[in-house]
Design a protein around this motif. Structure first.
Motif, PDB file in Angstrom:
ATOM      1  N   SER A 420      12.596   4.932   7.923  1.00 23.40           N
ATOM      2  CA  SER A 420      12.284   4.140   9.114  1.00 23.40           C
ATOM      3  C   SER A 420      10.919   4.522   9.686  1.00 23.40           C
ATOM      4  O   SER A 420      10.129   3.653  10.081  1.00 23.40           O
ATOM      5  CB  SER A 420      13.364   4.335  10.181  1.00 23.40           C
ATOM      6  N   MET A 421      10.629   5.818   9.710  1.00 25.23           N
ATOM      7  CA  MET A 421       9.339   6.279  10.223  1.00 25.23           C
ATOM      8  C   MET A 421       8.189   5.760   9.365  1.00 25.23           C
ATOM      9  O   MET A 421       7.152   5.324   9.878  1.00 25.23           O
ATOM     10  CB  MET A 421       9.318   7.816  10.258  1.00 25.23           C
ATOM     11  N   GLN A 422       8.377   5.782   8.057  1.00 23.29           N
ATOM     12  CA  GLN A 422       7.304   5.361   7.145  1.00 23.29           C
ATOM     13  C   GLN A 422       7.084   3.847   7.202  1.00 23.29           C
ATOM     14  O   GLN A 422       5.941   3.377   7.174  1.00 23.29           O
ATOM     15  CB  GLN A 422       7.645   5.813   5.729  1.00 23.29           C
ATOM     16  N   ILE A 423       8.164   3.071   7.305  1.00 27.26           N
ATOM     17  CA  ILE A 423       8.028   1.615   7.425  1.00 27.26           C
ATOM     18  C   ILE A 423       7.325   1.281   8.731  1.00 27.26           C
ATOM     19  O   ILE A 423       6.472   0.390   8.788  1.00 27.26           O
ATOM     20  CB  ILE A 423       9.406   0.930   7.338  1.00 27.26           C
ATOM     21  N   ARG A 424       7.665   2.017   9.778  1.00 27.78           N
ATOM     22  CA  ARG A 424       7.022   1.795  11.077  1.00 27.78           C
ATOM     23  C   ARG A 424       5.519   2.044  10.983  1.00 27.78           C
ATOM     24  O   ARG A 424       4.707   1.277  11.524  1.00 27.78           O
ATOM     25  CB  ARG A 424       7.653   2.700  12.130  1.00 27.78           C
ATOM     26  N   ASP A 425       5.132   3.104  10.298  1.00 26.30           N
ATOM     27  CA  ASP A 425       3.705   3.420  10.169  1.00 26.30           C
ATOM     28  C   ASP A 425       2.938   2.283   9.502  1.00 26.30           C
ATOM     29  O   ASP A 425       1.842   1.913   9.943  1.00 26.30           O
ATOM     30  CB  ASP A 425       3.525   4.714   9.361  1.00 26.30           C
ATOM     31  N   LEU A 426       3.511   1.726   8.422  1.00 25.14           N
ATOM     32  CA  LEU A 426       2.837   0.610   7.750  1.00 25.14           C
ATOM     33  C   LEU A 426       2.833  -0.648   8.619  1.00 25.14           C
ATOM     34  O   LEU A 426       1.856  -1.394   8.644  1.00 25.14           O
ATOM     35  CB  LEU A 426       3.515   0.307   6.409  1.00 25.14           C
TER      36      LEU A 426
END
Length: 553
Positions: A420-426
């Motif tokens: 979730s954190m990584q998808i948010r960053d993108l």
């Protein structure tokens, strides 16, 4: 003539005893409310580690992000009634079934939180459902005291700890189900109290019956405004059962003000929403049926499924006998008999839950409401409480697994948080004042739309089926021209490539077709260097890859 005033030490003693008893009652009430509140909040907030991650808020499912996007729109333009979603199923958008009350409830809560946090809107969305559950617990505590239920704490404890009721009102789940559950519960309780007051509806009793009628009418109308599906069906069942039992009860004087409130609120709802509620979820087409099989709330729940015991405990197994005893008492006109409409709602919601799991919220709520009355004929308090404590073992076992997961479950939770954190960053990298829509797996689209401020080709609702179908065809496509045409039709500027195994599996389920040997989702996920020329690799992290759609010259 002098009047003598006599005073006795016994009068003083009785006064002291009265004060002590009153203080004791108030103290006991405070202790009960504190214990109930702590239990409700502890269970609803048990998932806090999945919601608050690295200083940010992550909601528990895709529909929650769609709801919060609506709230963002209302916050940006106060007074806005969102009747169209441009952020999903782009460029056509959708006409959602969601309505304004829950949007503005969250927005109103955010205004209260604004002095304490720079992220008031997200915190309001995070806490709104647990707070509604807390209010519901307080109402049930107060109502059950007025009803003088002998075993009211059986109801209150089940309400506080039942996993499905917790799921519907948990932290980080700003979904209209939580408000709908509260309003339906209040409406049913008001109907029950009105029935109890009606036989002696003279003087003070008539006033009380009238008040319960007003509360019932208002609660039903608001519940139907929030969601004209479950609440409308339950309301019609109550009306039908009441009419069968006594045709005059619906036009009784004590109900007139309630009907006025009901009609007034429904009229206001129609004026504000400017549309008639749609029951499109009942419509059937191949894509909808395929999509519905991937949605947990629309799944069938077999009567033999052990999840029933995890929701209700072992008392569910003896419920048919308790209902039969209540029917017998009803035939003998016993005051202890459970109202007919409660029994009908209980049986009806059980059958509806077998059809669709989403009805489980209302079945367990009604089951909890009915338990004190169903158990009332049993005189031995010790027997009832021993049976109840033993009956909740399946529920406690479920909580044991949630609170102390094994290594595999714990690793899955950590992986989901990181993802979730990584998808948010993108997604944050897509923020722009320009309209640059994206194509992503449909269950990720609402969260990406919320974080990026851009519109998605797909969405998570049944109104987005066209976009869901096109995104599935894109990811399974081996025909590059067909894939490019889909992007052009939706004016997509970005493509998110996610775990190809999961994307392919879900897309196959949506389209009900065999998986090709080399679907585009696998190429984009595993071999970005072999991506088609119209997709330019732009960024990646451990969760997904981002491609920019090349503009035709």
């Amino acid at each position: 003539m002098r009047r003598q005033i006599s005073f006795s030490i016994f009068d003083f003693r009785f006064a002291i005893i009265g004060v002590v008893q009153r203080v004791a009652r108030i103290s006991l009430a405070i202790v009960e409310i504190v214990i109930l509140s702590a239990l409700i909040l502890a269970t609803r907030c048990a998932n806090y580690q999945d919601v608050f991650v690295a200083g940010n808020v992550y909601f528990v499912d895709a529909d929650c992000y769609a709801r919060m996007t609506r709230v963002q729109m209302c916050a940006a333009k106060p007074g806005l009634i969102v009747r169209h979603h441009a952020f999903e199923n782009f460029p056509e958008g959708t006409t959602p079934h969601t309505t304004a009350p829950f949007d503005y409830l969250i927005l109103g809560l955010s205004l209260l939180l604004k002095p304490f946090s720079a992220h008031a809107l997200e915190l309001a969305g995070t806490f709104v459902s647990p707070l509604l559950a807390l209010f519901g617990g307080w109402f049930l505590w107060w109502w059950s005291r007025r009803m003088k239920f002998r075993y009211r704490w059986v109801m209150l404890i089940l309400y506080a700890i039942s996993p499905i009721l917790v799921h519907g009102t948990e932290l980080g789940r700003p979904d209209h189900q939580s408000l709908s559950m509260l309003l339906v519960t209040i409406a049913i309780c008001a109907e029950w109290s009105q029935i109890k007051a009606a036989p002696n509806a003279f003087g003070t009793a008539a006033t009380e019956s009238n008040r319960w009628g007003i509360l019932s009418g208002a609660a039903w109308a608001l519940a139907i405004w929030v969601s004209a599906y479950e609440s409308l069906i339950l309301f019609l069942l109550v009306i039908i059962v009441s009419a069968i039992g006594n045709r005059k009860v619906l036009v009784a004087k004590s109900r007139r003000n309630g009907w006025i409130c009901f009609v007034l609120i429904i009229g206001i709802a129609l004026i504000i929403e400017r549309r008639v509620p749609s029951l499109s979820i009942l419509h059937s087409n191949p894509i909808f049926e395929n999509w519905a099989r991937t949605i947990g709330e629309l799944a069938h729940v077999s009567p033999a499924n052990p999840i029933w015991l995890r929701w209700c405990g072992y008392l569910l197994l003896v419920a048919p006998f308790l209902i039969l005893m209540s029917v017998i008492r009803k035939s003998k006109k016993s005051e202890q008999a459970t109202p007919s409409f409660i029994l009908v709602l209980l049986v009806a919601t059980y059958g509806l839950t077998i059809w669709q799991a989403r009805w489980g919220y209302f079945f367990v709520s009604i089951f909890a409401l009915a338990l004190p009355a169903l158990l009332a004929p049993i005189k031995s308090r010790a027997a009832v409480w021993i049976a109840f404590v033993l009956s909740i073992f399946p529920i406690l076992r479920d909580w044991d697994e949630k609170l102390w997961p094994n290594e595999t479950q714990l690793a899955t939770h950590v992986e989901q948080r990181n993802e979730s954190m990584q998808i948010r960053d993108l997604a944050l990298s897509l923020q722009s004042s320009d309209v640059r829509p994206f194509l992503a797996p449909w269950w990720l689209s609402p969260s990406i739309a919320y974080w990026s401020g851009q519109s998605g080709v797909a969405g998570s609702s049944h109104e987005s089926l066209n976009g869901i179908e096109d995104s599935a065809q894109f990811f399974l496509s081996e025909d590059l021209q067909k894939a490019r045409k889909i992007l052009q039709n939706h004016s997509a500027a970005w493509v998110f490539a996610y775990d190809s195994e999961r994307v392919a599996q879900n897309s196959v389920a949506i389209l009900n077709q065999a998986a090709p040997l080399r679907p585009l989702c696998r190429v984009l996920d595993r071999t970005p260097g072999q991506a088609p020329r119209f997709l330019i690799f732009s960024a990646q992290n451990g969760a997904c890859k981002l491609y920019r759609v090349a503009v035709e010259q």
